[in-house]
Design an enzyme around this catalytic site. Structure first.
Site, short mmCIF file in Angstrom:
data_model
loop_
_atom_site.label_atom_id
_atom_site.label_comp_id
_atom_site.label_asym_id
_atom_site.label_seq_id
_atom_site.Cartn_x
_atom_site.Cartn_y
_atom_site.Cartn_z
N TYR A 20 16.99 29.21 9.95
CA TYR A 20 15.79 29.90 10.42
C TYR A 20 15.59 29.68 11.91
O TYR A 20 15.72 28.57 12.40
CB TYR A 20 14.55 29.35 9.70
CG TYR A 20 14.45 29.73 8.24
CD1 TYR A 20 14.34 31.05 7.84
CD2 TYR A 20 14.45 28.73 7.26
CE1 TYR A 20 14.23 31.39 6.50
CE2 TYR A 20 14.34 29.06 5.92
CZ TYR A 20 14.23 30.40 5.54
OH TYR A 20 14.11 30.71 4.22
N LYS B 64 0.85 -1.20 0.00
CA LYS B 64 0.00 0.00 0.00
C LYS B 64 0.88 1.26 0.00
O LYS B 64 2.10 1.17 0.25
CB LYS B 64 -0.91 -0.01 1.23
CG LYS B 64 -0.16 0.07 2.55
CD LYS B 64 -1.09 -0.17 3.73
CE LYS B 64 -0.33 -0.10 5.04
NZ LYS B 64 -1.16 -0.52 6.18
C1 LIG Z 1 -0.44 -1.66 6.74
C2 LIG Z 1 -1.05 -2.89 7.26
C3 LIG Z 1 -0.26 -4.01 7.55
C4 LIG Z 1 1.26 -3.99 7.48
O1 LIG Z 1 1.77 -3.41 8.65
P1 LIG Z 1 3.34 -3.31 8.95
O2 LIG Z 1 3.41 -2.77 10.32
O3 LIG Z 1 3.90 -2.36 7.93
O4 LIG Z 1 3.89 -4.68 8.79
C5 LIG Z 1 -0.89 -5.17 7.95
N1 LIG Z 1 -2.23 -5.22 8.05
C6 LIG Z 1 -3.02 -4.17 7.80
C7 LIG Z 1 -4.49 -4.30 7.96
C8 LIG Z 1 -2.46 -2.97 7.40
O5 LIG Z 1 -3.25 -1.91 7.15
#
Ligand SMILES: *Cc1c(COP(=O)(O)O)cnc(C)c1O
Length: 389
Positions: A272, A35
């Site tokens: 800054y 994702k």
């Molecule tokens: C993003 C996600 C994962 C993966 O999580 P990590 O901590 O990156 O391994 C697993 N399950 C769901 C439902 C997620 O949204």
């Protein structure tokens, strides 16, 4: 010459991390979570490195189309399922598995016309209180789905809120694991529970410590794990454990170069807001990297707290606030290590650097009050990305 910043993606690190994760999964199959454009790495760039996964899990239909366009014929899971009824047509066409987390998604499926029955994962809200059916509603939802001709196979999933840490002095997942195990004890179907943290931290623990009340003890690896951040070589539980502790290698490195140097006198300030004051005469370097590249503006930069960074492979720290296109670093440790630092010297913001050096993204994130996940995902579009090797 283009501005010298560049991100490198390391396919060999992805393959290595996948092998490391497999050491924890036992017989479970592995969803590689891609994702957010593969956590900022780019789905197309990581694709070759993730061929060893059993399935790809993501959120956006557009990303699902991209992995099918790349030629991935294996399972693809929509972790949040459909956002509106017409998404189901694409699910049918692309043969996607999809999560079912609410009644509406069952309603949509019930009126969906398809010749290809769907594989779904029914999601339980076992305590995260984000998505999913509560334990009392779960079995009714399962029966509704089971009665639909549109559904072929029903997997069971849940997600942990505290897999990376202890909660109230007890194990972070035990309470959710117990709810899940009790509610699903006599239901058929594949189980999927673990993200990276749950897998790395809990898959090897003796099962008795997980008070699963079903007829069989439930391993947190279950039938399918959903690994994200560990694939990309960051640790889900820094500072409890480092990526090195889990033998993970960074799949992304962010590199730039010095574009200027300055000689400061004691009392001079940098950047800054003048957050850093030179305690004595010192040389600093100006790096072509700023928050418009995705580098965190909240990185620690004052006299007490610095954020780590490498110049020519030597570790030093940020001095003065990160600006849009530049940041400043202390060059004294570079000189002390016997290296030259001048315009053009290589700078490693995170990942693998020159002379076998490396800087974990988790350390940079920690110094900015965030997590490696956020830094990877925030890499900005203006940063050119190259595939290593
Ligand atoms: C993003 C996600 C994962 C993966 O999580 P990590 O901590 O990156 O391994 C697993 N399950 C769901 C439902 C997620 O949204």
């Amino acid at each position: 010459m283009p501005r010298p910043i560049e991100a490198l993606i390391h396919p060999s690190a992805l393959k290595h991390n996948l092998r490391i994760i497999r050491r924890h999964t036992g017989d479970a199959r592995l969803w590689a979570v891609v994702k957010a454009d593969a956590y900022g790495h780019g789905i197309e760039r990581v694709y070759a490195g993730l061929q060893g996964a059993d399935g790809l899990a993501l959120l956006d239909l557009e990303e699902a189309e991209r992995v099918r366009a790349l030629g991935w014929r294996g399972p693809v899971l929509l972790l949040e399922g459909c956002f509106e009824p017409r998404d189901l047509e694409l699910c049918s066409r692309l043969n996607l598995w999809h999560a079912i987390h609410c009644e509406e998604q069952i309603d949509w499926l019930a009126t969906h016309k398809t010749t290809l029955p769907h594989q779904v994962f029914l999601k339980m809200n076992s305590g995260m209180n984000r998505l999913g059916f509560s334990a009392p509603a779960f079995r009714t939802a399962w029966s509704r789905l089971n009665a639909l001709a549109q559904v072929d196979d029903i997997g069971l999933m849940t997600h942990f809120s505290d897999a990376d840490a202890l909660r109230l002095g007890r194990d972070g997942i035990a309470h959710q694991l117990a709810v899940f195990a009790q509610t699903t004890a006599d239901l058929p179907g594949h189980r999927s529970l673990a993200n990276s943290a749950a897998l790395l931290r809990h898959a090897h623990r003796p099962l008795e410590t997980h008070p699963a009340a079903g007829s069989e003890p439930l391993s947190v690896a279950a039938d399918w794990v959903r690994a994200g951040v560990a694939l990309y070589g960051a640790t889900p539980d820094y500072p409890d454990h480092s990526a090195a502790h889990w033998s993970l290698r960074p799949a992304m490195s962010l590199h730039s170069r010095l574009v200027a140097t300055q000689q400061l006198q004691a009392g001079d300030t940098v950047g800054y807001g003048s957050l850093y004051t030179a305690p004595q005469a010192m040389r600093i370097g100006i790096v072509a990297c700023g928050y418009a590249d995705g580098y965190p503006r909240h990185a620690a930069v004052d006299n007490q707290h610095g954020t780590p960074i490498l110049v020519d492979g030597v570790r030093t720290r940020l001095v003065g606030r990160v600006s849009m296109d530049m940041l400043a670093v202390d060059l004294e440790p570079i000189r002390a290590a016997g290296h030259n630092a001048e315009i053009g010297s290589p700078v490693t913001l995170w990942g693998q650097g020159p002379h076998q050096s490396h800087l974990p993204i988790d350390e940079v994130a920690h110094a900015a009050g965030t997590i490696g996940y956020e830094l990877m995902c925030a890499l900005s579009r203006r940063v050119p990305v190259r595939i290593d090797g």
